[in-house]
Design a protein around this motif. Structure first.
Motif, PDB file in Angstrom:
ATOM      1  N   MET A  68      72.098  52.462  43.962  1.00  0.00           N
ATOM      2  CA  MET A  68      70.961  51.615  44.239  1.00  0.00           C
ATOM      3  C   MET A  68      69.840  52.505  44.742  1.00  0.00           C
ATOM      4  N   LYS A  69      68.634  52.217  44.339  1.00  0.00           N
ATOM      5  CA  LYS A  69      67.483  53.015  44.720  1.00  0.00           C
ATOM      6  C   LYS A  69      66.383  52.083  45.202  1.00  0.00           C
ATOM      7  N   ILE A  70      65.724  52.466  46.288  1.00  0.00           N
ATOM      8  CA  ILE A  70      64.597  51.690  46.792  1.00  0.00           C
ATOM      9  C   ILE A  70      63.335  52.501  46.593  1.00  0.00           C
ATOM     10  N   LYS A  71      62.357  51.907  45.963  1.00  0.00           N
ATOM     11  CA  LYS A  71      61.070  52.553  45.778  1.00  0.00           C
ATOM     12  C   LYS A  71      60.099  51.948  46.775  1.00  0.00           C
ATOM     13  N   ILE A  72      59.404  52.785  47.523  1.00  0.00           N
ATOM     14  CA  ILE A  72      58.475  52.308  48.538  1.00  0.00           C
ATOM     15  C   ILE A  72      57.055  52.543  48.059  1.00  0.00           C
ATOM     16  N   VAL A  73      56.294  51.480  47.966  1.00  0.00           N
ATOM     17  CA  VAL A  73      54.869  51.556  47.663  1.00  0.00           C
ATOM     18  C   VAL A  73      54.158  51.033  48.897  1.00  0.00           C
ATOM     19  N   ASP A  74      53.500  51.906  49.631  1.00  0.00           N
ATOM     20  CA  ASP A  74      52.903  51.554  50.919  1.00  0.00           C
ATOM     21  C   ASP A  74      51.463  51.082  50.721  1.00  0.00           C
ATOM     22  N   LYS A  75      51.233  49.799  50.948  1.00  0.00           N
ATOM     23  CA  LYS A  75      49.892  49.216  50.873  1.00  0.00           C
ATOM     24  C   LYS A  75      49.588  48.527  52.194  1.00  0.00           C
ATOM     25  N   THR A  76      49.892  49.216  53.285  1.00  0.00           N
ATOM     26  CA  THR A  76      49.748  48.657  54.622  1.00  0.00           C
ATOM     27  C   THR A  76      48.290  48.346  54.930  1.00  0.00           C
ATOM     28  N   THR A  77      48.062  47.185  55.520  1.00  0.00           N
ATOM     29  CA  THR A  77      46.746  46.831  56.019  1.00  0.00           C
ATOM     30  C   THR A  77      46.865  46.548  57.504  1.00  0.00           C
ATOM     31  N   ASN A  78      45.770  46.382  58.168  1.00  0.00           N
ATOM     32  CA  ASN A  78      45.790  46.129  59.607  1.00  0.00           C
ATOM     33  C   ASN A  78      45.891  44.648  59.959  1.00  0.00           C
ATOM     34  N   ASP A  79      46.165  43.784  58.991  1.00  0.00           N
ATOM     35  CA  ASP A  79      46.315  42.358  59.275  1.00  0.00           C
ATOM     36  C   ASP A  79      47.701  42.097  59.845  1.00  0.00           C
ATOM     37  N   ASN A  80      47.799  42.122  61.159  1.00  0.00           N
ATOM     38  CA  ASN A  80      49.071  41.915  61.837  1.00  0.00           C
ATOM     39  C   ASN A  80      49.059  40.586  62.581  1.00  0.00           C
ATOM     40  N   SER A  81      48.230  39.655  62.110  1.00  0.00           N
ATOM     41  CA  SER A  81      47.991  38.425  62.851  1.00  0.00           C
ATOM     42  C   SER A  81      49.035  37.335  62.600  1.00  0.00           C
ATOM     43  N   LYS A  82      49.771  37.405  61.516  1.00  0.00           N
ATOM     44  CA  LYS A  82      50.717  36.339  61.189  1.00  0.00           C
ATOM     45  C   LYS A  82      51.946  36.422  62.073  1.00  0.00           C
ATOM     46  N   GLU A  83      52.572  35.280  62.276  1.00  0.00           N
ATOM     47  CA  GLU A  83      53.776  35.196  63.100  1.00  0.00           C
ATOM     48  C   GLU A  83      54.952  35.891  62.415  1.00  0.00           C
ATOM     49  N   TRP A  84      55.863  36.383  63.217  1.00  0.00           N
ATOM     50  CA  TRP A  84      57.087  36.982  62.711  1.00  0.00           C
ATOM     51  C   TRP A  84      58.161  35.908  62.598  1.00  0.00           C
ATOM     52  N   GLY A  85      59.020  36.033  61.597  1.00  0.00           N
ATOM     53  CA  GLY A  85      60.127  35.106  61.415  1.00  0.00           C
ATOM     54  C   GLY A  85      61.115  35.676  60.419  1.00  0.00           C
ATOM     55  N   TYR A  86      62.069  34.852  59.991  1.00  0.00           N
ATOM     56  CA  TYR A  86      63.051  35.302  59.011  1.00  0.00           C
ATOM     57  C   TYR A  86      62.341  35.770  57.747  1.00  0.00           C
ATOM     58  N   GLY A  87      62.722  36.949  57.254  1.00  0.00           N
ATOM     59  CA  GLY A  87      62.130  37.502  56.045  1.00  0.00           C
ATOM     60  C   GLY A  87      60.955  38.427  56.284  1.00  0.00           C
ATOM     61  N   THR A  88      60.412  38.466  57.496  1.00  0.00           N
ATOM     62  CA  THR A  88      59.287  39.350  57.802  1.00  0.00           C
ATOM     63  C   THR A  88      59.729  40.803  57.693  1.00  0.00           C
ATOM     64  N   VAL A  89      58.912  41.626  57.034  1.00  0.00           N
ATOM     65  CA  VAL A  89      59.185  43.056  56.920  1.00  0.00           C
ATOM     66  C   VAL A  89      58.295  43.782  57.914  1.00  0.00           C
ATOM     67  N   LEU A  90      58.905  44.700  58.674  1.00  0.00           N
ATOM     68  CA  LEU A  90      58.204  45.448  59.714  1.00  0.00           C
ATOM     69  C   LEU A  90      58.210  46.934  59.395  1.00  0.00           C
ATOM     70  N   LYS A  91      57.044  47.551  59.543  1.00  0.00           N
ATOM     71  CA  LYS A  91      56.907  49.001  59.407  1.00  0.00           C
ATOM     72  C   LYS A  91      56.783  49.557  60.816  1.00  0.00           C
ATOM     73  N   CYS A  92      57.645  50.522  61.161  1.00  0.00           N
ATOM     74  CA  CYS A  92      57.703  51.052  62.527  1.00  0.00           C
ATOM     75  C   CYS A  92      57.663  52.574  62.480  1.00  0.00           C
ATOM     76  N   TRP A  93      56.855  53.179  63.370  1.00  0.00           N
ATOM     77  CA  TRP A  93      56.781  54.632  63.418  1.00  0.00           C
ATOM     78  C   TRP A  93      56.366  55.106  64.799  1.00  0.00           C
ATOM     79  N   GLY A  94      56.548  56.405  65.011  1.00  0.00           N
ATOM     80  CA  GLY A  94      56.152  57.040  66.269  1.00  0.00           C
ATOM     81  C   GLY A  94      54.748  57.597  66.143  1.00  0.00           C
ATOM     82  N   SER A  95      54.609  58.901  66.281  1.00  0.00           N
ATOM     83  CA  SER A  95      53.283  59.520  66.210  1.00  0.00           C
ATOM     84  C   SER A  95      52.859  59.849  64.784  1.00  0.00           C
ATOM     85  N   ASN A  96      53.807  59.973  63.868  1.00  0.00           N
ATOM     86  CA  ASN A  96      53.495  60.340  62.485  1.00  0.00           C
ATOM     87  C   ASN A  96      53.712  59.139  61.569  1.00  0.00           C
ATOM     88  N   PRO A  97      52.644  58.516  61.077  1.00  0.00           N
ATOM     89  CA  PRO A  97      52.804  57.329  60.219  1.00  0.00           C
ATOM     90  C   PRO A  97      53.486  57.613  58.882  1.00  0.00           C
TER      91      PRO A  97
END
Length: 98
Positions: free
Chosen positions: A1-30
Motif C-alpha cells: 500500500m502506498k500513500i501519496k501526499i499532496v499538500d495544499k494546506t491553507t490557514n483556514d483552521n476555523s472549522k470544528e474538529w470531529g470524526y474524519g477530520t485530518v490534522l497536520k502536525c509539526w514542530g519547527s520544520n513544516p
C-alpha cells in the motif's frame, strides 16, 4: 500500500474538529510533519476519539498514536504537548494497492 501526499494546506483552521477530520502536525520544520485522522475509539459505547496515523514525520509506516480521548478538547490539549503546530486540513484520502 502506498500513500501519496499532496499538500495544499491553507490557514483556514476555523472549522470544528470531529470524526474524519485530518490534522497536520509539526514542530519547527513544516516539511517534517505528521498527518492524523480523528476516529471513533472502538471499545467505547459512548462518544470517544482516537487518532489514526496517516503519515508519520519520521516515515515509520507502523507508527500508532495509542491514546483515547473522551472529548475533542482533551485531544487538542494532548497534541499541543507534542507539536508546535496543529492544523485542520482539507483532505481526500485515497488508498491504492500497488
Amino acid at each position: 500500500m502506498k500513500i501519496k501526499i499532496v499538500d495544499k494546506t491553507t490557514n483556514d483552521n476555523s472549522k470544528e474538529w470531529g470524526y474524519g477530520t485530518v490534522l497536520k502536525c509539526w514542530g519547527s520544520n513544516p516539511k517534517k510533519f505528521s498527518l492524523f485522522k480523528i476516529s471513533r475509539a472502538e471499545a467505547s459505547g459512548k462518544d470517544s476519539y482516537r487518532l489514526d496515523t496517516l503519515h508519520d514525520q519520521s516515515a515509520h509506516e507502523d507508527m500508532v498514536w495509542d491514546k483515547k480521548y473522551s472529548d475533542i478538547s482533551s485531544l487538542k490539549d494532548d497534541l499541543s504537548k507534542y507539536f508546535d503546530h496543529v492544523m485542520r486540513v482539507k483532505a481526500t484520502i485515497i488508498i491504492e494497492y500497488l
